[in-house]
Motif scaffolding. Structure first.
Motif, short mmCIF file in Angstrom:
data_model
loop_
_atom_site.label_atom_id
_atom_site.label_comp_id
_atom_site.label_asym_id
_atom_site.label_seq_id
_atom_site.Cartn_x
_atom_site.Cartn_y
_atom_site.Cartn_z
N GLU A 25 -20.89 6.88 -8.71
CA GLU A 25 -20.04 5.43 -9.15
C GLU A 25 -19.34 5.06 -10.40
O GLU A 25 -19.95 5.98 -11.70
N GLU A 26 -18.19 5.17 -10.33
CA GLU A 26 -16.86 4.88 -11.75
C GLU A 26 -17.56 4.74 -12.61
O GLU A 26 -17.68 5.52 -13.14
N GLU A 48 0.83 -0.94 0.32
CA GLU A 48 -0.50 -0.39 0.13
C GLU A 48 0.95 1.29 0.07
O GLU A 48 2.21 1.41 0.28
N MET A 49 0.49 2.31 -0.54
CA MET A 49 1.09 3.66 -0.24
C MET A 49 0.73 4.84 0.25
O MET A 49 -1.06 4.56 0.50
N ASP A 50 1.11 6.02 0.58
CA ASP A 50 0.44 6.95 1.22
C ASP A 50 0.62 8.50 0.48
O ASP A 50 1.01 7.74 -0.64
N PRO A 67 -10.31 1.81 -4.61
CA PRO A 67 -9.90 3.74 -4.09
C PRO A 67 -10.52 3.89 -3.27
O PRO A 67 -12.13 2.94 -3.25
N SER A 68 -11.51 4.92 -2.53
CA SER A 68 -11.36 5.26 -1.37
C SER A 68 -13.10 6.49 -2.48
O SER A 68 -12.14 7.37 -2.29
N LEU A 127 -10.29 4.04 -12.21
CA LEU A 127 -8.47 4.54 -10.99
C LEU A 127 -8.63 2.50 -11.22
O LEU A 127 -7.58 2.38 -10.80
N SER A 128 -9.35 2.03 -10.37
CA SER A 128 -10.50 1.34 -9.80
C SER A 128 -9.29 0.14 -10.39
O SER A 128 -9.00 -1.21 -10.37
#
Length: 466
Positions: free
Chosen positions: A408-409, A221-223, A435-436, A426-427
């Protein structure tokens, strides 16, 4: 599905893997295995057929390479859509083409992988090609050294040192036809199957390549600063694949502190390395260019990967690896078995293109073009700042558009497509999780400024009505 009824003949002249391949291919062509049908895993099928797993893997890899099946990370192997493939009728040998389903064409395509091909330097490329051909040097058409032409390797070493702060000698540079090939070559050089760690979300092609080659691949995971080094340590990986100058697709620029943490992680073991994919560092619109991670490396732990696909054109198919000194002996033992995949003529053309100053002028022109399109895109989105949040806008040729909560994407993408606007979610770049909140990726490299404005207006209509 956990099994396939395949009659194998151990005494036949045809190898077992080829028998498996032929059976599955015919089943797919004849409709016995319908589109999107899940195939058994290599392990389960090898147990069922009482053959080695590598035999089944070879068959699957051949089917993958020919487009009959696809490998969906974390899910398995599935039958591909056959449209566009050729088949030969058994009796008369007549070749028929299955009707091709063309990819959807958009009037306004915000593809993040786009390149402005209208700006390709035709005149300079043509001039250099003609000059080289007039030299009438037959050596250009012989098979060159596996690592690439010395002239181009020397030219690249000089360029990346000046432009990216990379520290290397020409003998560390390896030329190949695209990043995909170089990643496969690198896997052979590193030897024995490794545990690779990739950011999440990430460049999915790299993830698929490492897995297809039989490696264990984990996501980290990334920050806000990039890959979390603490999580990387816990992953037990020995190879970390990162894009520190402009993470794809999030657009994060990794700060110096996190880069030093990555190098410290790599220094803890002789077999730990960092692959730095520097795919589009030429395009940056705020502040000075960020030096490559490789330039900070004093222990030979960074493998640098660069390409000319974004800066010139994808069809150039010239990429390069810069190996640490400590890996050169391994390359001589294992990597030089692979012949060069780029023609000597193309390598000569590119070398002259850089040496004669054409590449620098082309880059300056493209920076100006892309900067103009970048600014127009941001300006066009200004009226909708209360509706969407923009990120990743300071480098590369795409931005991220965070949508309001509740949107909704997939639905937004579909409704935009109905208006002739191609946007991307992005998903699709997540290996695990999502993604959030819904987020769109908007590329602008292959759209003129007027078309960017028009496309944004149509997209805004979709967003305002959702």
């Amino acid at each position: 599905m956990n099994e396939l009824t395949i009659r194998l003949d151990a005494h036949a002249s045809m190898p077992l893997y080829e028998q498996i391949y032929e059976h599955i291919k015919k089943e797919i062509q004849n409709g016995g295995l319908p589109c999107h049908e899940r195939l058994p895993s290599t392990r389960k099928l090898s147990v069922f057929l009482e053959v080695s797993r590598s035999t089944v893997t070879l068959a699957y890899e051949q089917l993958l390479s020919e487009g009959y099946i696809e490998n969906q990370p974390g899910r398995g192997y599935f039958v591909n859509d056959l449209e566009g493939l050729y088949q030969i009728n058994g009796g008369g040998g007549e070749i028929q083409k299955i009707p091709e389903k063309r990819p959807r064409q958009f009037q306004y395509d915000f593809s993040p992988s786009g390149v402005d091909l209208n700006s390709f330097p035709h005149n300079a490329w043509r001039k250099i090609s003609r000059e080289l051909l007039m030299e009438n040097n037959q050596e250009f058409f012989r098979l060159g050294p596996p690592e690439g032409e010395e002239e181009l390797r020397r030219t690249i070493a000089n360029y990346v040192h000046q432009a990216r702060g990379v520290q290397c000698r020409p003998n560390q540079v390896i030329i190949g036809a695209g990043n995909d090939y170089l990643l496969m070559l690198l896997d052979a050089v590193l030897g024995e199957k490794k545990v690779y760690a990739l950011e999440n979300p990430t460049y999915k092609k790299a993830y698929d390549i490492f897995r297809t080659l039989g490696n264990q691949v984990k996501t980290v995971e990334m920050d806000a600063y990039g890959m979390k080094v603490e999580d990387l340590e816990e992953s037990k990986a020995s190879i970390a694949y990162v894009m520190p100058s402009h993470q794809y697709p999030l657009g994060i620029v990794m700060p110096a502190g996190r880069r030093l943490q990555l190098l410290k992680w790599a220094s803890k073991s002789e077999e730990r390395f960092v692959i730095e994919d520097d795919y589009d560092s030429e395009f940056r619109y705020k502040g000075k260019p960020i030096p490559a991670l490789q330039g900070f490396d004093t222990e030979g732990k960074v493998i640098y990967l660069g390409t000319f696909s974004k800066s010139i054109a994808p069809a150039i198919r010239i990429s390069f690896l810069i190996l640490p000194e400590r890996l050169l002996e391994r390359y001589r033992e294992r990597g030089r078995r692979f012949s060069s995949t780029v023609s000597r003529m193309d390598q000569k053309i590119l070398a002259r293109f850089i040496q004669d100053g054409y590449y620098e002028r082309h880059l300056n022109r493209m920076r100006s073009v892309y900067k103009g399109r970048h600014d127009v895109l941001l300006e066009s989105l200004k009226p909708y700042h209360d509706l969407v949040r923009i990120s990743g806008e300071y480098a590369g040729t795409h931005i991220l558009l965070k949508l309001p909560e509740g949107m909704e994407e997939k639905r937004i993408i579909e409704r935009a497509a109905e208006k002739g606007v191609g946007v991307y979610g992005l998903s699709a770049y997540y290996v695990q999780g999502q993604p959030s909140g819904a987020t769109l990726i908007l590329g602008y490299a292959n759209l003129e400024e007027s078309r960017i404005r028009q496309g944004v207006e149509l997209l805004a209509e979709v967003l305002c009505k959702s």
